[in-house]
Enzyme design. Structure first.
Site, PDB file in Angstrom:
ATOM      1  N   GLN A  55      11.257   8.916  -6.183  1.00  0.00           N
ATOM      2  CA  GLN A  55      10.243   9.927  -6.308  1.00  0.00           C
ATOM      3  C   GLN A  55      11.065  11.423  -6.852  1.00  0.00           C
ATOM      4  OE1 GLN A  55       7.251  10.213  -5.058  1.00  0.00           O
ATOM      5  NE2 GLN A  55       6.953  12.133  -5.917  1.00  0.00           N
TER       6      GLN A  55
ATOM      7  N   ASP B 132       6.441   3.780 -12.946  1.00  0.00           N
ATOM      8  CA  ASP B 132       6.037   5.322 -13.134  1.00  0.00           C
ATOM      9  C   ASP B 132       5.864   5.380 -14.737  1.00  0.00           C
ATOM     10  OD1 ASP B 132       5.400   6.981 -10.963  1.00  0.00           O
ATOM     11  OD2 ASP B 132       7.609   7.634 -10.849  1.00  0.00           O
TER      12      ASP B 132
ATOM     13  N   LYS C  22       1.568   6.865  -0.983  1.00  0.00           N
ATOM     14  CA  LYS C  22       1.839   5.759  -1.769  1.00  0.00           C
ATOM     15  C   LYS C  22       2.042   4.412  -0.849  1.00  0.00           C
ATOM     16  CE  LYS C  22       3.757   8.378  -5.472  1.00  0.00           C
ATOM     17  NZ  LYS C  22       4.805   9.136  -6.223  1.00  0.00           N
TER      18      LYS C  22
END
Ligand code: NAD
Length: 282
Positions: A97, A120, A53
């Site tokens: 994460q 997200d 990422k």
């Protein structure tokens, strides 16, 4: 007949080039898209994802901050970091994460992120928007799957989409995205009886169970579109949830693993961050 390949890597690289161009335009207007990624602990797979990422952000010309917090981080400490990032105008996207250490409640952490920075798409406000059909931040993996199907002009309206897996990250949001595109959607899961009965009816079959070779050739309707979301780390290397070599002889279209859904997930994270940065100007 051997299936056509849905080349996620190629589609993702086109999207990333386009994102980089739009990021340049935004910079000319005084805004550098900024993503903050929080990694708690030392999970090896998480480290790989976070690295991918970060690299993608750098290549798109974004500002990317990786906050590495120790395994011993408390929930309060993590919430305070999120509070600081929520208030920082140079941060447009915040990504925590997962998975988090078991001491920390992921729901509380996700709920603490400003929904406008929730790239997200896991915040309850964004989940509500998706279910209600209101524009909002959409989870990257299901969004990437739909973008890939649309890039290949795979017809969706009226088709029967069967999704294997009901997680909040993949299966459930994908069901809503496909409903919004007029698919008839069936969601299967670990308690589904006679999985093959359902998968054989699929015009579009999405495997997101995390079980290597769960989908075998006899479970696939000839000509079906097969999307393999699974990432299984085996001794022999990475494998999806689909028995690729056998299923490609039955399906009409199929994604490889790696090089299918994974690259699209990262491309959609960049798009979501760019969209958040663009909205910050308004
Ligand atoms: P999860 O473990 O949260 O959910 C798995 C789902 O599959 C559950 O709903 C479960 O009921 C169902 N399931 C498990 N075994 C089954 C079986 N035998 N038959 C039918 N259903 C079954 O996993 P997740 O986070 O949704 O991820 C699924 C897979 O996708 C994993 O391999 C993960 O690594 C991968 N993944 C890939 C990407 C990507 O970018 N390519 C992104 C997210 C997840």
């Amino acid at each position: 007949m051997t299936a056509n390949l849905l080349d996620g890597k190629k589609i993702a690289s086109e999207i990333r080039e386009n994102v980089a161009r739009r990021a340049e335009e935004l910079k000319a207007r005084g805004v550098v898209p900024g993503l903050a990624v929080i990694l708690v602990g030392e999970d090896p797979a998480s480290k790989v994802y976070v690295g991918q990422k970060e690299k993608a952000c750098r290549e798109a010309g974004f500002k990317s901050d990786l906050l590495r917090l120790p395994e011993s981080t408390t929930q309060e400490e993590l919430l305070s970091v999120i509070g600081r990032l929520n208030a920082d105008p140079s941060v447009h996207g915040i990504l925590v994460q997962l998975p988090l250490p078991s001491r920390i409640d992921p729901e509380a952490v996700i709920a603490a992120i400003d929904p406008a920075k929730d790239v997200d798409g896991f915040h309850p406000v964004n989940v509500g928007h998706l279910v209600s059909g209101v524009p909002g931040m959409v989870p990257c993996t299901p969004l990437g799957i739909v973008r890939m199907l649309e890039s290949y002009r795979i017809p969706l309206a009226g088709k029967h989409a069967v999704i294997v897996g009901r997680s909040s990250i993949v299966g459930k949001p994908l069901a809503h995205l496909l409903l919004a595109r007029d698919c008839t959607v069936t969601v299967c899961h670990s308690r589904t009886q006679d999985l093959a009965y359902f998968t054989r009816q699929a015009d579009v079959l999405v495997a997101a169970a995390g079980r290597p070779k769960l989908i075998t050739a006899d479970m696939v309707k000839p000509g079906a579109v097969v999307v393999d979301v699974g990432i299984n780390r085996l001794e022999s290397g990475l494998a999806g949830d689909v028995d690729f070599e056998a299923v490609r002889e039955v399906a009409g279209w199929i994604t490889p693993v790696p090089g299918g859904v994974g690259p699209l997930t990262i491309a959609m994270l960049l798009e979501n961050t760019l969209a958040a940065a663009t909205r910050s100007l308004q």
